[in-house]
Design an enzyme around this catalytic site. Structure first.
Site, PDB file in Angstrom:
ATOM      1  N   GLU A 199      -1.639   5.032   4.967  1.00 26.82           N
ATOM      2  CA  GLU A 199      -0.959   3.940   4.930  1.00 26.82           C
ATOM      3  C   GLU A 199       0.458   4.335   5.632  1.00 26.82           C
ATOM      4  OE1 GLU A 199      -2.670   2.069   3.849  1.00 26.82           O
ATOM      5  OE2 GLU A 199      -3.661   2.670   2.008  1.00 26.82           O
ATOM      6  N   GLY A 216       0.842  -1.211  -0.145  1.00 20.08           N
ATOM      7  CA  GLY A 216       0.124   0.143  -0.081  1.00 20.08           C
ATOM      8  C   GLY A 216       0.842   1.169   0.129  1.00 20.08           C
TER       9      GLY A 216
END
Length: 395
Positions: free
Chosen positions: A373, A252
């Site tokens: 993230e 991610g």
């Protein structure tokens, strides 16, 4: 394919052709539709279907399960290309091909891969449930609990997840939950569950109103006595959920870094065009050296981010441990994007503060890249921790 095996990906010539087609699609279809996306806070249904038909929701899923089988280098290039347009376009498929797919690849059983890979490759939308009202990067504070189902071999989940990308559209969620009060090694109290979003007891809140990134949606997920079967436990084993999540977050973070890099390029191209069209004192402002300095600094930083992207993705595809490299790329690229869009507003001058010009939107859209993230600050701590651990092991 195990995490340590090299990933070959799609044939290079075929991939280059696909990327050329995608660049045209972005410029000729997605960018012209941005005003619609912003006005309606939604991607038009026909565009979502086109993206599914193009295979964008299954880019990293193995070919034998209906996906394109891209390696991480190719995947990041696709994300960067898509991110030249409004962020919502990347967001709608990013969890499928990033964190959800990565968790299934690294931790899923053969049966879980056989069930879920074809479904997400076909365009079913996934979400990833880690963050909670009282915890994000701090897994020790996780309050969502999974208890063994007293009536069967499954589990009962209770808790709330917050800021979950694509929750309003998802048909499946990968949900992190505490299966023990505390456990060793660290984070072994967290397990991961594959939860269909139509399971009784799952409720999705209204989409949150955000600073930017119109058309992409986040929302809370409430879990109230949600019964799932035993085979919903990712990998069939408790205590591995946080490790799967962290491995997925590396993916991610590369995606966010690639998106930051692509969007910075879009903003800089916009500023370059404006600087050549806008005149002051009888000449284009592009002739002024301090404008040129901002353009040059921005190009230099984007080039640095592109070079980092090429390095970290090659490392992943060689099977190296890239926790530190993925974190560093995400930190640099997201902070770089913030600096670039700030300069772009400055180049536009007063017009850059007006909603009718793109510069103002670029500025708002880019801000989240430094947060999700893993915030810049959390990732700096992670990078330093790995450096210190390595140093201690060398003396």
């Amino acid at each position: 394919m195990s995490q340590t095996e090299a990933q070959h990906g799609m044939d290079a010539e075929i991939f280059d052709q696909f990327l050329d087609q995608l660049e045209r699609y972005v410029r000729e279809r997605l960018i012209p539709a941005e005003k619609d996306v912003i006005a309606n806070d939604a991607i038009p249904d026909d565009i979502v279907q086109e993206m599914k038909d193009m295979g964008l929701f299954g880019l990293t899923v193995p070919e034998e399960y209906g996906g394109a089988g891209l390696n991480i280098t190719q995947y990041a290039k696709v994300v960067k290309t898509m991110a030249y347009a409004a962020p919502a376009y990347r967001s709608i498929f990013s969890i499928n091909v990033g964190m959800f797919n990565s968790a299934i690849k690294n931790g899923g059983t053969d049966a879980q891969k056989a069930e879920w890979w074809p479904r997400i490759a076909a365009g079913e939308i996934a979400c990833f449930g880690l963050t909670e009202p009282g915890s994000g990067s701090d897994s020790a504070a996780m309050a969502t609990i999974a208890r063994p189902d007293p009536d069967g071999n499954g589990w009962v989940l209770n808790g709330t997840k917050r800021y979950i990308t694509n929750a309003p559209h998802a048909s499946v969620g990968l949900i992190m939950a505490r299966t023990e009060k505390d456990a060793l090694p660290k984070n072994a109290h967290v397990s991961a569950f594959i939860v269909p979003m139509d399971t009784p007891g799952v409720t999705v809140g209204s989409p949150d109103h955000k600073m930017g990134q119109a058309g992409s949606h986040i929302a809370d997920i409430m879990l109230d006595d949600v019964h799932v079967p035993g085979d919903a436990l990712l990998g069939g084993e408790t205590g591995k959920g946080f490790r799967f999540a962290m491995q997925s977050l590396d993916n991610g973070r590369i995606s966010v870094g690639a998106a930051s890099t692509g969007y910075a390029r879009r903003a800089l191209d916009s500023a370059l065009r404006y600087a050549n069209e806008r005149k002051a004192f009888g000449e284009p402002i592009a002739n002024f050296q301090l404008i040129q300095q901002m353009l040059a600094e921005s190009w230099t930083e984007i080039y640095a981010a592109e070079s980092m992207m090429a390095d970290v993705t090659a490392r992943v595809d060689r099977g190296e441990n890239t926790i530190r490299h993925a974190a560093a790329f995400k930190v640099f690229a997201s902070e770089m994007c913030g600096r670039v869009v700030d300069r772009v507003v400055q180049i536009y001058g007063g017009a850059g503060y007006l909603a009718e010009y793109d510069a103002e939107r670029f500025f708002r859209d880019a801000r989240i890249y430094r947060i999700y993230e893993g915030t810049t600050q959390i990732l700096q701590l992670q990078i330093a921790k790995h450096m210190l651990r390595e140093w201690a092991g060398s003396v």
